[in-house]
Enzyme design. Structure first.
Site, PDB file in Angstrom:
ATOM      1  N   HIS A 123     -13.742 -24.504  59.149  1.00 38.80           N
ATOM      2  CA  HIS A 123     -14.196 -23.192  59.004  1.00 38.80           C
ATOM      3  C   HIS A 123     -13.246 -22.116  58.354  1.00 38.80           C
ATOM      4  O   HIS A 123     -12.194 -22.552  57.984  1.00 38.80           O
ATOM      5  CB  HIS A 123     -14.262 -22.642  60.821  1.00 38.80           C
ATOM      6  CG  HIS A 123     -12.960 -22.961  61.400  1.00 38.80           C
ATOM      7  ND1 HIS A 123     -12.531 -24.147  61.772  1.00 38.80           N
ATOM      8  CD2 HIS A 123     -11.875 -22.229  61.420  1.00 38.80           C
ATOM      9  CE1 HIS A 123     -11.104 -24.066  62.280  1.00 38.80           C
ATOM     10  NE2 HIS A 123     -10.823 -22.925  62.271  1.00 38.80           N
ATOM     11  N   HIS A 176     -12.158 -18.112  58.593  1.00 46.58           N
ATOM     12  CA  HIS A 176     -12.123 -16.894  59.302  1.00 46.58           C
ATOM     13  C   HIS A 176     -12.428 -15.964  58.435  1.00 46.58           C
ATOM     14  O   HIS A 176     -12.017 -15.728  57.253  1.00 46.58           O
ATOM     15  CB  HIS A 176     -10.493 -16.691  59.805  1.00 46.58           C
ATOM     16  CG  HIS A 176     -10.279 -17.839  60.672  1.00 46.58           C
ATOM     17  ND1 HIS A 176      -9.883 -17.556  62.025  1.00 46.58           N
ATOM     18  CD2 HIS A 176      -9.701 -19.003  60.388  1.00 46.58           C
ATOM     19  CE1 HIS A 176      -9.596 -18.639  62.507  1.00 46.58           C
ATOM     20  NE2 HIS A 176      -9.258 -19.697  61.782  1.00 46.58           N
TER      21      HIS A 176
HETATM   22  P1  5GP Z   1      -8.058 -22.421  63.813  1.00 50.42           P
HETATM   23  O1  5GP Z   1      -6.683 -22.375  64.503  1.00 50.42           O
HETATM   24  O2  5GP Z   1      -8.493 -23.841  63.808  1.00 50.42           O
HETATM   25  O3  5GP Z   1      -7.816 -22.022  62.566  1.00 50.42           O
HETATM   26  O4  5GP Z   1      -9.199 -21.596  64.217  1.00 50.42           O
HETATM   27  C1  5GP Z   1      -9.824 -21.937  65.395  1.00 50.42           C
HETATM   28  C2  5GP Z   1     -10.419 -20.426  65.862  1.00 50.42           C
HETATM   29  O5  5GP Z   1     -11.654 -20.841  66.729  1.00 50.42           O
HETATM   30  C3  5GP Z   1      -9.428 -19.626  66.748  1.00 50.42           C
HETATM   31  O6  5GP Z   1      -9.350 -18.489  66.092  1.00 50.42           O
HETATM   32  C4  5GP Z   1     -10.250 -19.735  68.083  1.00 50.42           C
HETATM   33  O7  5GP Z   1      -9.991 -18.336  68.790  1.00 50.42           O
HETATM   34  C5  5GP Z   1     -11.469 -19.901  67.813  1.00 50.42           C
HETATM   35  N1  5GP Z   1     -12.176 -20.803  68.921  1.00 50.42           N
HETATM   36  C6  5GP Z   1     -11.734 -21.818  69.565  1.00 50.42           C
HETATM   37  N2  5GP Z   1     -12.478 -22.357  70.699  1.00 50.42           N
HETATM   38  C7  5GP Z   1     -13.688 -21.445  70.409  1.00 50.42           C
HETATM   39  C8  5GP Z   1     -14.930 -21.344  71.275  1.00 50.42           C
HETATM   40  O8  5GP Z   1     -15.128 -22.052  72.219  1.00 50.42           O
HETATM   41  N3  5GP Z   1     -15.865 -20.195  71.051  1.00 50.42           N
HETATM   42  C9  5GP Z   1     -15.548 -19.491  69.804  1.00 50.42           C
HETATM   43  N4  5GP Z   1     -16.378 -18.447  69.475  1.00 50.42           N
HETATM   44  N5  5GP Z   1     -14.296 -19.752  68.993  1.00 50.42           N
HETATM   45  C10 5GP Z   1     -13.338 -20.405  69.226  1.00 50.42           C
END
Ligand code: 5GP
Ligand code: ZN
Length: 141
Positions: free
Chosen positions: A104, A106
């Site tokens: 993903h 951001h």
């Molecule tokens: P990462 O840390 O992998 O770069 O980002 C993962 C993102 O996914 C985090 O910012 C977190 O808040 C978001 N996230 C985790 N679980 C969920 C969820 O169930 N729904 C949504 N909309 N976002 C989520």
């Protein structure tokens, strides 16, 4: 085309409609929705529909589709939320702060003085240090 999926992956569950989200858009290869724990108002995610954990394993055309979706969201953020700036951020592996191992990007609107930690200070290094790493990296291309 059947997309790869992982049963206990939270983003695969969102793609499958098993967990709700504030969906912004979707197309054949991607989906975008609001981050559930936003670092700033308007923090959103552009997500591949298939389960590929990181940038090194996702097919290039899917990565391109995720980038295109991220651009669409960033344009809407800029036009409608009028932030001071926008960061696109994409993490690979726990050492990079990735908490959901499903690729993903951001989309993070920035506010003056928000002090988000990825604004690093430049470090002065010798040219030889850059050159040494350049040689190693080029050997992998
Ligand atoms: P990462 O840390 O992998 O770069 O980002 C993962 C993102 O996914 C985090 O910012 C977190 O808040 C978001 N996230 C985790 N679980 C969920 C969820 O169930 N729904 C949504 N909309 N976002 C989520
Ligand atoms: Zn997944």
């Amino acid at each position: 085309m059947t997309l790869p999926a992982v049963a206990d992956c939270v983003f695969c569950k969102i793609v499958a409609g098993q967990i709700p989200c504030f969906k912004l858009l979707e197309d054949d290869a991607t989906i975008a929705f609001m981050d559930i724990n936003p670092v700033n108002p308007g923090h959103a995610l552009a997500v591949a529909k298939g389960h590929w954990p990181t940038v090194d394993v996702i097919p290039a055309e899917v990565l391109a589709a995720v980038a295109t979706t991220a651009q669409r969201i960033a344009k809407a953020v800029m036009a409608k939320l009028r932030p001071d700036g926008v960061n696109l951020m994409q993490a690979n592996g726990p050492g990079a702060g990735q908490s959901v191992p499903h690729l993903h990007i951001h989309i993070i609107p920035r506010r003056p003085g928000d002090d988000l930690l990825f604004n690093w200070q430049p470090r002065a290094v010798e040219r030889a240090e850059i050159e040494a790493v350049w040689h190693r990296l080029k050997a992998g291309l």
